[in-house]
Design a protein around this motif. Structure first.
Motif, PDB file in Angstrom:
ATOM      1  N   THR A 165      -6.926   2.126   0.144  1.00 43.61           N
ATOM      2  CA  THR A 165      -7.450   0.969   0.850  1.00 43.61           C
ATOM      3  C   THR A 165      -8.965   1.050   0.961  1.00 43.61           C
ATOM      4  N   PHE A 166      -9.450   2.248   1.280  1.00 43.19           N
ATOM      5  CA  PHE A 166     -10.904   2.381   1.349  1.00 43.19           C
ATOM      6  C   PHE A 166     -11.529   2.101  -0.016  1.00 43.19           C
ATOM      7  N   ASP A 167     -10.877   2.595  -1.061  1.00 43.64           N
ATOM      8  CA  ASP A 167     -11.429   2.386  -2.398  1.00 43.64           C
ATOM      9  C   ASP A 167     -11.515   0.903  -2.743  1.00 43.64           C
ATOM     10  N   LEU A 168     -10.492   0.150  -2.323  1.00 44.59           N
ATOM     11  CA  LEU A 168     -10.545  -1.295  -2.547  1.00 44.59           C
ATOM     12  C   LEU A 168     -11.834  -1.848  -1.932  1.00 44.59           C
ATOM     13  N   CYS A 169     -12.066  -1.437  -0.744  1.00 45.84           N
ATOM     14  CA  CYS A 169     -13.237  -1.943  -0.015  1.00 45.84           C
ATOM     15  C   CYS A 169     -14.528  -1.486  -0.680  1.00 45.84           C
ATOM     16  N   TRP A 170     -14.569  -0.224  -0.946  1.00 46.43           N
ATOM     17  CA  TRP A 170     -15.816   0.327  -1.504  1.00 46.43           C
ATOM     18  C   TRP A 170     -16.127  -0.260  -2.877  1.00 46.43           C
TER      19      TRP A 170
END
Lengths: 190, 190, 190, 190
Positions: free
Chosen positions: B180-185
């Motif tokens: 999920t963080f990677d999606l954001c980043w």
DNA sequence: GATGAATGAGATTTCATTCAT
DNA sequence: TATGAATGAAATCTCATTCAT
């Protein structure tokens, strides 16, 4: 003896949408609706047997409309990215051009009005979108993580953006739209 | 002499949060609140002069709490990405661990309860987050587009994810969080 | 252990008088009284066992005061007209100088607060005034009609005059007072 | 289609008058009124938006009625004294025959219900009475002192008399009425 | 079918009184 | 005694729904 009047359904729906956008679902009474629609309170009950039913019917109609517009022009033969982009744009367009419907839908989700049945029907309508994501994954164009994570991410970010755009009143230039799509695409692409 | 009891504020607030999570803001009465808090209805009015005031006070408290938690441990000396990641995680953690507060805040935004003044105070609290994004841009680590677009995107996607996580009941593994963080980043990085 | 404080009785009474003059007997709460008197609500109940008792006690005190002042300096040896005039002036003076007491008494008469017992005691206090009229009649100086008709006429006209004088804000010159007394005297003289 | 029922206004008004006469303005609740009028509490709010509005409306109606009755049959051609006597009798008659209205009006004057606007309208209605007195003065039939002094005197004495008559239960003979008028006339005549 | 007055259950709020400190 | 928070019954007012026209 007159028959039920289709125009009146529309007027009632429009009244509800306007009121929810202005004052929120919570503060809206049947009296408000009838006044806004220009009909008598009693007449509301000719068309809907209760407030709940009225809200659920409008919810279903909006949901339907939202999906119809979102998949307008979808062609499975088209390559994935432009097809996805089209649909993304459709979803954005629906929300911007039917902002009141969009807000109404948002308010409904966590309200006690919407029944489990209505909620389930709404969920079913999202399936084509899930299928689209799955297609993108099978073509190895988008990240191979849980579909619902991706779907939620795409829709969630867009919803907030639409509200921000609407309330800030800033004109939505082509470049702003492109930037926004790029945010989404960069997030999910493989 | 009996003094106003700080614990009672807490009990009232907890009661409201619980009820909103269960039945929604709309369906919650002062009677429900007092019963849930274990006090008399009249006592609510010793602490808050009206239902509106109570909701606004709780809203402000939650907003405050949310921001405090979000920026916990922030250190401007730290390199940007880990700092950003920390804050992102804090925001996620706040929403998951204080899910009732989060839902309450969401329900309030478009309700008729929240006054313009409360709304404005809430907006001011977001400024550190905007500043953080600006820092990332000045370090050329994240996209050089409108800050509000970025902020809205980050928060919007996270909000929806949190709800999805909560309601689906799926356990939130470390790997899911990272995805999920990677999606954001990936969305926002330059 | 402190004893009941006489000054506090006075403060409570003064508070009630002020409030009744400003907002009327109906709109006055125990909270209002305590705030105006600068004491706690609970303390009111140290001095009076209920709102009713408080009102009745103040009513009795005002009635007493009114009669005392009215008959101040009365001397049965004095010829009738100057004696009557003195008392008439005393009654007028009481009402003007203690306008709040006067209004309070007026408001009480037709309120549900005053008990039959209090009412009866108040009536008894009017007896000297009736006696005075009877004396005037026996001296054939005033009309030989029903005493209560005369008493009511004298008091009723004065009450209204006092209110008119107070609210119109017009200064009460000596000549105005004389005119007013003459109205009364011409009405009743034989 | 059901229309607002004029008879219901009358029933509500009658209920209020009856209750005020019995229990006073202060002790009267909307529940009492609806019960006395034989309608649902909610229905009161179909006819009046609040208790205040209801009281003010009834006050205005009574005031109007009072003035209408007072000047019934007034004929400026008639010589002054009989004309004045007629009106004086009308005023007395109104108070005796509509005692509940009279008491209601009295209770209202110093209550917090009556707004400044309503009060002012009531004042305007007294103007014909003032004009009548002025006429008497110009014909040198009544004392040439301040009109308001005279008006207040006449009305004040009558009000108290009416109450006395009503509560004492003493029959009002023709001779008693004549005595009373004579008191008034002797007071004011030049 | 259309109207809007009528209903009454239930919501918010008030307030005299009690109680713990 | 003094305090003011706590209470809960009762007041005002609202509103989804029904009903008479």
């Amino acid at each position: 003896m007159k028959l039920k009047d289709d125009k009146k359904y529309a007027r009632i729906f429009r009244a509800v949408l306007k009121l929810v956008a202005k004052k929120g679902l919570a503060g809206m009474t049947m009296g408000d609706i009838s006044k806004e629609a220009g009909i008598a309170t009693g007449t509301l009950y000719v068309y809907f047997s209760s407030k709940d039913e009225l809200i659920n019917a409008l919810f279903a109609a909006c949901r339907e409309n939202s999906v119809t517009i979102s998949f307008k022009g979808y062609n499975a033969q088209q390559p994935f990215k432009p097809a996805f982009r089209n649909i993304w744009m459709n979803i954005l367009r629906y929300r911007l051009q039917n902002f009141e419907e969009f807000i109404f839908l948002e308010q409904c989700y966590h309200s006690p009005y919407i029944t489990a049945a209505t909620r389930e029907k709404a969920r079913q309508l999202t399936e084509p979108f899930y299928a689209l994501i799955t297609r993108g994954q099978s073509e190895q164009l988008i990240k191979n993580i849980e579909t619902d994570l991706l779907a939620t991410f795409i829709i969630g970010s867009m919803n907030e953006l639409v509200k921000q755009i609407h309330y800030s009143g800033i004109a939505l230039t082509r470049s702003r739209i492109n930037h926004t799509f790029d945010l989404c695409w960069d997030a999910i692409r493989a």
